[in-house]
Design a protein around this motif. Structure first.
Motif, short mmCIF file in Angstrom:
data_model
loop_
_atom_site.label_atom_id
_atom_site.label_comp_id
_atom_site.label_asym_id
_atom_site.label_seq_id
_atom_site.Cartn_x
_atom_site.Cartn_y
_atom_site.Cartn_z
N PRO A 173 -8.65 13.84 5.49
CA PRO A 173 -7.59 12.96 4.99
C PRO A 173 -6.40 12.82 5.93
CG PRO A 173 -7.79 14.99 3.67
CD PRO A 173 -8.96 14.94 4.59
N ALA A 174 -6.17 13.80 6.80
CA ALA A 174 -5.04 13.72 7.72
C ALA A 174 -5.22 12.58 8.74
CB ALA A 174 -4.86 15.05 8.45
N PHE A 175 -6.45 12.11 8.90
CA PHE A 175 -6.72 11.07 9.88
C PHE A 175 -6.93 9.69 9.23
CE2 PHE A 175 -7.82 15.06 11.84
CZ PHE A 175 -7.24 14.95 13.09
N ALA A 176 -6.64 9.60 7.93
CA ALA A 176 -6.91 8.36 7.19
C ALA A 176 -6.18 7.15 7.79
CB ALA A 176 -6.53 8.53 5.73
N ARG A 177 -4.99 7.37 8.28
CA ARG A 177 -4.21 6.25 8.83
C ARG A 177 -4.59 5.94 10.28
NH1 ARG A 177 1.70 8.07 6.56
NH2 ARG A 177 0.91 8.66 4.53
N GLU A 178 -5.42 6.76 10.86
CA GLU A 178 -5.78 6.57 12.28
C GLU A 178 -7.00 5.69 12.47
OE1 GLU A 178 -3.75 7.98 14.52
OE2 GLU A 178 -2.62 8.94 12.93
N MET A 215 0.85 -1.19 0.00
CA MET A 215 0.00 0.00 0.00
C MET A 215 0.89 1.25 0.00
SD MET A 215 -3.04 0.77 2.67
CE MET A 215 -3.46 2.43 3.11
N SER A 216 0.58 2.19 -0.84
CA SER A 216 1.37 3.42 -0.94
C SER A 216 1.15 4.29 0.28
CB SER A 216 0.94 4.17 -2.20
OG SER A 216 1.49 5.46 -2.18
N ALA A 217 2.24 4.91 0.73
CA ALA A 217 2.12 5.80 1.88
C ALA A 217 1.40 7.09 1.49
CB ALA A 217 3.48 6.13 2.45
N GLY A 218 1.62 7.55 0.27
CA GLY A 218 0.95 8.76 -0.19
C GLY A 218 1.50 9.99 0.49
N PRO A 219 1.03 11.16 0.06
CA PRO A 219 1.52 12.40 0.65
C PRO A 219 1.03 12.53 2.10
CG PRO A 219 -0.30 12.85 -0.83
CD PRO A 219 0.01 11.38 -0.96
N THR A 220 1.83 13.19 2.90
CA THR A 220 1.43 13.44 4.28
C THR A 220 0.64 14.74 4.34
OG1 THR A 220 3.36 12.31 5.11
CG2 THR A 220 2.25 13.79 6.63
N ILE A 221 -0.57 14.64 4.80
CA ILE A 221 -1.44 15.82 4.93
C ILE A 221 -1.43 16.23 6.40
CG2 ILE A 221 -3.81 16.65 4.73
CD1 ILE A 221 -4.08 14.50 2.47
N PRO A 222 -1.07 17.48 6.68
CA PRO A 222 -1.00 17.89 8.09
C PRO A 222 -2.37 17.89 8.77
CG PRO A 222 -0.65 19.77 6.65
CD PRO A 222 -0.74 18.56 5.76
N ARG A 223 -2.36 17.53 10.04
CA ARG A 223 -3.60 17.57 10.81
C ARG A 223 -3.99 19.01 11.11
NH1 ARG A 223 -3.18 13.12 15.61
NH2 ARG A 223 -2.67 11.34 14.29
N PRO A 224 -5.27 19.27 11.13
CA PRO A 224 -5.70 20.61 11.59
C PRO A 224 -5.39 20.74 13.08
CG PRO A 224 -7.59 19.16 11.23
CD PRO A 224 -6.38 18.41 10.77
N LEU A 225 -4.88 21.88 13.48
CA LEU A 225 -4.51 22.10 14.88
C LEU A 225 -5.27 23.31 15.42
CD1 LEU A 225 -0.65 21.56 14.67
CD2 LEU A 225 -2.37 19.98 15.57
#
Ligand SMILES: [Zn+2]
Length: 139
Positions: A80-85, A1-11
């Protein structure tokens, strides 16, 4: 599975009603608002006390201990920043001092989370100037 671009989390922003809360979190302290009129603790911060209608308030450090009052397990990717969570839990903690706070539970299988489970705060330094209070299970 591709890691893909890292999208920053909203803070959260260090402005407005939550500024004192976020400043304390950077020092790894959990604080809630305290009514200067009647002493009632509250969170999130509000302009008026629901007990005595006073507008005078200050911030007070609390133990960071409490129990799970309610929770949701998120399976849908809403950002999208939480896709891996996913799946991850959004929990409502009833603090030992009374107020409730919404946060995340860390390092705990979502299928084992239970109402009433004892938890304690941990601080996650998510950027150079943002620290988020999260919770972990405790014995
Ligand atoms: Zn009050």
């Amino acid at each position: 599975m591709s890691a893909g671009p890292t999208i920053p989390r909203p803070l959260p922003e260090h402005e407005g009603d939550l500024a004192p809360f976020l400043a304390a979190a950077r020092e790894h302290r959990l604080v809630v608002q305290r009514c200067d009129g009647c002493g009632m603790l509250r969170f999130p911060p509000r302009e008026l006390c629901s007990g005595c209608l006073s507008t005078a308030a200050s911030w007070r450090e609390v133990s960071g201990r409490g129990e799970i009052f309610s929770f949701n397990v998120m399976h849908q990717v809403y950002h999208p920043a939480f896709a891996r969570e996913v799946p991850y839990a959004v929990v409502v903690i009833k603090l030992a001092e009374g107020p409730k706070i919404t946060s995340n539970l860390v390092n705990y299988p979502v299928d084992r989370i239970r109402i009433g489970m004892p938890v304690e705060v941990v601080f996650e330094d998510v950027s150079a100037d943002v620290t988020l209070p999260k919770f972990r299970g405790r014995a």
